[in-house]
Write an enzyme that holds these catalytic residues in place. Structure first.
Site, PDB file in Angstrom:
ATOM      1  N   ASP A  20       0.848  -1.170  -0.175  1.00 18.65           N
ATOM      2  CA  ASP A  20      -0.062  -0.172  -0.017  1.00 18.65           C
ATOM      3  C   ASP A  20       0.780   1.200   0.073  1.00 18.65           C
ATOM      4  O   ASP A  20       2.049   1.155   0.392  1.00 18.65           O
ATOM      5  CB  ASP A  20      -1.050  -0.015   1.196  1.00 18.65           C
ATOM      6  CG  ASP A  20      -2.063   1.076   1.245  1.00 18.65           C
ATOM      7  OD1 ASP A  20      -2.490   1.383   0.131  1.00 18.65           O
ATOM      8  OD2 ASP A  20      -2.778   1.441   2.238  1.00 18.65           O
ATOM      9  N   HIS A  37       2.202   3.372  -9.057  1.00 24.14           N
ATOM     10  CA  HIS A  37       1.784   2.002  -9.415  1.00 24.14           C
ATOM     11  C   HIS A  37       3.093   1.150 -10.246  1.00 24.14           C
ATOM     12  O   HIS A  37       3.536   0.181  -9.871  1.00 24.14           O
ATOM     13  CB  HIS A  37       0.803   1.743 -10.049  1.00 24.14           C
ATOM     14  CG  HIS A  37      -0.589   2.073  -9.348  1.00 24.14           C
ATOM     15  ND1 HIS A  37      -0.646   1.732  -7.982  1.00 24.14           N
ATOM     16  CD2 HIS A  37      -1.662   2.692  -9.553  1.00 24.14           C
ATOM     17  CE1 HIS A  37      -2.061   2.261  -7.556  1.00 24.14           C
ATOM     18  NE2 HIS A  37      -2.677   2.856  -8.369  1.00 24.14           N
ATOM     19  N   GLU A  67     -12.451  -4.741  -3.408  1.00 22.77           N
ATOM     20  CA  GLU A  67     -12.784  -3.487  -3.314  1.00 22.77           C
ATOM     21  C   GLU A  67     -12.229  -2.565  -4.348  1.00 22.77           C
ATOM     22  O   GLU A  67     -12.814  -1.160  -4.487  1.00 22.77           O
ATOM     23  CB  GLU A  67     -12.733  -3.138  -1.946  1.00 22.77           C
ATOM     24  CG  GLU A  67     -13.807  -3.822  -0.869  1.00 22.77           C
ATOM     25  CD  GLU A  67     -13.391  -5.335  -0.855  1.00 22.77           C
ATOM     26  OE1 GLU A  67     -11.912  -5.539  -0.515  1.00 22.77           O
ATOM     27  OE2 GLU A  67     -14.159  -5.948  -0.753  1.00 22.77           O
ATOM     28  N   TRP A  69     -12.182  -2.257  -7.244  1.00 21.70           N
ATOM     29  CA  TRP A  69     -13.048  -1.813  -8.420  1.00 21.70           C
ATOM     30  C   TRP A  69     -13.611  -0.481  -8.102  1.00 21.70           C
ATOM     31  O   TRP A  69     -14.400   0.026  -9.012  1.00 21.70           O
ATOM     32  CB  TRP A  69     -14.312  -2.916  -8.410  1.00 21.70           C
ATOM     33  CG  TRP A  69     -13.632  -4.309  -9.221  1.00 21.70           C
ATOM     34  CD1 TRP A  69     -13.414  -5.346  -8.438  1.00 21.70           C
ATOM     35  CD2 TRP A  69     -13.250  -4.488 -10.342  1.00 21.70           C
ATOM     36  NE1 TRP A  69     -13.156  -6.550  -9.123  1.00 21.70           N
ATOM     37  CE2 TRP A  69     -12.834  -5.920 -10.372  1.00 21.70           C
ATOM     38  CE3 TRP A  69     -13.282  -3.736 -11.681  1.00 21.70           C
ATOM     39  CZ2 TRP A  69     -12.313  -6.601 -11.365  1.00 21.70           C
ATOM     40  CZ3 TRP A  69     -12.583  -4.366 -12.721  1.00 21.70           C
ATOM     41  CH2 TRP A  69     -12.232  -5.747 -12.605  1.00 21.70           C
ATOM     42  N   LEU A 131      10.835 -20.524  -4.780  1.00 20.51           N
ATOM     43  CA  LEU A 131       9.763 -19.552  -4.152  1.00 20.51           C
ATOM     44  C   LEU A 131       8.495 -19.631  -4.878  1.00 20.51           C
ATOM     45  O   LEU A 131       8.362 -19.624  -6.189  1.00 20.51           O
ATOM     46  CB  LEU A 131      10.412 -18.035  -4.284  1.00 20.51           C
ATOM     47  CG  LEU A 131       9.691 -16.984  -3.825  1.00 20.51           C
ATOM     48  CD1 LEU A 131       9.316 -17.089  -2.566  1.00 20.51           C
ATOM     49  CD2 LEU A 131      10.243 -15.445  -4.119  1.00 20.51           C
ATOM     50  N   ILE A 188      -6.499  -4.633   7.696  1.00 20.85           N
ATOM     51  CA  ILE A 188      -6.306  -5.818   6.988  1.00 20.85           C
ATOM     52  C   ILE A 188      -6.755  -5.698   5.264  1.00 20.85           C
ATOM     53  O   ILE A 188      -6.470  -6.082   4.419  1.00 20.85           O
ATOM     54  CB  ILE A 188      -6.804  -7.165   7.738  1.00 20.85           C
ATOM     55  CG1 ILE A 188      -6.291  -7.263   9.025  1.00 20.85           C
ATOM     56  CG2 ILE A 188      -6.992  -8.201   6.589  1.00 20.85           C
ATOM     57  CD1 ILE A 188      -4.888  -7.935   8.813  1.00 20.85           C
ATOM     58  N   GLU A 200       2.018 -13.107  12.489  1.00 22.72           N
ATOM     59  CA  GLU A 200       2.353 -11.744  13.106  1.00 22.72           C
ATOM     60  C   GLU A 200       2.422 -10.749  12.054  1.00 22.72           C
ATOM     61  O   GLU A 200       2.540 -11.021  10.919  1.00 22.72           O
ATOM     62  CB  GLU A 200       3.989 -12.151  13.209  1.00 22.72           C
ATOM     63  CG  GLU A 200       4.237 -12.979  14.527  1.00 22.72           C
ATOM     64  CD  GLU A 200       3.656 -12.948  15.727  1.00 22.72           C
ATOM     65  OE1 GLU A 200       3.496 -12.000  16.189  1.00 22.72           O
ATOM     66  OE2 GLU A 200       3.028 -14.100  16.333  1.00 22.72           O
TER      67      GLU A 200
HETATM   68  C1  IPE Z   1      -5.102  -2.744  -0.103  1.00 21.91           C
HETATM   69  O1  IPE Z   1      -5.030  -1.255   0.072  1.00 21.91           O
HETATM   70  C2  IPE Z   1      -5.434  -3.516  -1.305  1.00 21.91           C
HETATM   71  C3  IPE Z   1      -4.132  -3.671  -1.864  1.00 21.91           C
HETATM   72  C4  IPE Z   1      -2.731  -3.283  -1.481  1.00 21.91           C
HETATM   73  C5  IPE Z   1      -4.159  -4.251  -3.258  1.00 21.91           C
HETATM   74  P1  IPE Z   1      -6.359  -0.322  -0.430  1.00 21.91           P
HETATM   75  O2  IPE Z   1      -5.585   0.944  -0.546  1.00 21.91           O
HETATM   76  O3  IPE Z   1      -7.305  -0.726  -1.477  1.00 21.91           O
HETATM   77  O4  IPE Z   1      -6.906  -0.178   0.995  1.00 21.91           O
HETATM   78  P2  IPE Z   1      -7.747   0.652   1.972  1.00 21.91           P
HETATM   79  O5  IPE Z   1      -8.857   0.943   0.856  1.00 21.91           O
HETATM   80  O6  IPE Z   1      -7.070   1.808   2.218  1.00 21.91           O
HETATM   81  O7  IPE Z   1      -8.211  -0.067   3.187  1.00 21.91           O
HETATM   82  C1  IPE Z   2      -1.611   0.258  -3.209  1.00 16.61           C
HETATM   83  O1  IPE Z   2      -1.441   1.470  -3.392  1.00 16.61           O
HETATM   84  C2  IPE Z   2      -2.021  -0.462  -4.704  1.00 16.61           C
HETATM   85  C3  IPE Z   2      -3.296  -0.820  -4.752  1.00 16.61           C
HETATM   86  C4  IPE Z   2      -4.322  -0.757  -3.795  1.00 16.61           C
HETATM   87  C5  IPE Z   2      -3.520  -1.315  -6.297  1.00 16.61           C
HETATM   88  P1  IPE Z   2      -2.708   2.517  -3.263  1.00 16.61           P
HETATM   89  O2  IPE Z   2      -3.075   3.023  -4.852  1.00 16.61           O
HETATM   90  O3  IPE Z   2      -3.735   2.114  -2.485  1.00 16.61           O
HETATM   91  O4  IPE Z   2      -1.865   3.872  -2.685  1.00 16.61           O
HETATM   92  P2  IPE Z   2      -2.482   4.806  -1.690  1.00 16.61           P
HETATM   93  O5  IPE Z   2      -2.949   4.267  -0.339  1.00 16.61           O
HETATM   94  O6  IPE Z   2      -3.560   5.727  -2.165  1.00 16.61           O
HETATM   95  O7  IPE Z   2      -1.296   5.957  -1.305  1.00 16.61           O
HETATM   96 MG    MG Z   3      -4.088   2.470  -0.633  1.00 16.10          MG
END
Ligand code: IPE
Ligand code: IPE
Ligand code: MG
Length: 252
Positions: A20, A37, A67, A69, A131, A188, A200
């Protein structure tokens, strides 16, 4: 069996990561979110290499959630394009380095082009053993539990912890030992809900595109300092008392 090698439990076999913070990494630099990304793919390449060097045997990453989407259509379609491009670029190297790819997640709702890319990458690396790299794509923990229960129901099988476990999208690997979430959020987000029961958790402020081997080592060190009790007392763990087979066999 009591643990023979104290260091064996200090090293995770299976590491899971919620990758994230890509969007924030880009926004801090006045770049479009997709640039974050793209850098995220580079970070994943570094971490796969580091896992190979550290004898981690399973790496499971969250790349696109059920989610996600809900994001703007342009971002969703950039993420789909990025997956296809990253696969065509990275699979030959991954294949040569002994990595076996899996893509746990719901394939319905993905385009034929994306699904074909996933199938081809899984086939091209199916013979590898060094792996296992699970790239969870269109994955949600709730989807996973529901689809496993639906499959058992369709076969007329009894629903037990063991039977449900055997139908989950990650039935080919043990439960994760360590789950890292980058980007600073303490949640999560519908990742491995069933499988993370005794995992953990390590949370870091580091944004995913900045994550590297040194950050991984910090998380591994934090993991090594945890005491995994699986319901026992600390004294029982210190004395090497074994876990009961029931309820504990998945973690042994
Ligand atoms: C979780 O990150 C999903 C991925 C890393 C693929 P999100 O950025 O979508 O999570 P929320 O919406 O902040 O909980
Ligand atoms: C995680 O990074 C990648 C995906 C969820 C696809 P984010 O795109 O959620 O990045 P932030 O949370 O907006 O910084
Ligand atoms: Mg995010």
């Amino acid at each position: 069996m009591p643990e023979q090698d104290p260091l064996a439990s200090a090293r995770p076999r299976h590491v899971a990561i919620v990758m994230d913070g890509n969007g924030r990494w880009a926004q801090k630099r006045w770049l479009p979110r997709v640039a974050g990304h793209k850098q995220g793919v580079e970070a994943l390449r570094r971490v796969v290499k580091a896992c190979l060097e550290r004898d981690v045997t399973v790496l499971t990453v969250f790349a696109f959630s059920s989610e996600n989407w809900n994001r703007p259509v342009e971002e969703v379609s950039s993420l789909m394009d990025l997956l296809v491009v990253a696969l065509s670029r990275e699979v030959p190297t991954l294949e040569g380095n002994g990595v076996r790819l899996h893509f746990p997640g719901d394939r319905r709702g993905l385009s034929r082009r994306v699904v074909q890319g996933l199938i081809d990458a899984e086939r091209a690396t199916a013979h590898n053993h060094k792996l296992v790299l699970n790239v969870c794509f269109n994955y949600g923990g709730r989807w996973d539990i529901a689809q496993a229960a639906q499959r058992l129901a369709a076969q007329g099988r009894e629903i037990t912890e063991e039977s449900l476990n055997s139908e989950l999208a990650l039935s080919h690997v043990p439960d994760p030992d360590l789950l890292i979430r980058t980007g600073g959020e303490l949640r999560i987000s519908n990742f491995l809900l069933w499988q993370a029961a005794y995992t953990e958790l390590v949370f870091t402020e580091c944004l995913w595109p900045d994550f590297d081997a040194a950050e991984l080592d910090r998380a591994l060190l934090e993991y090594a300092n945890r005491e995994r009790r699986f319901g026992r007392t600390s004294e029982q763990v210190t004395q090497g008392e074994p876990l009961l087979a029931v309820g504990g066999d998945r973690h042994a």
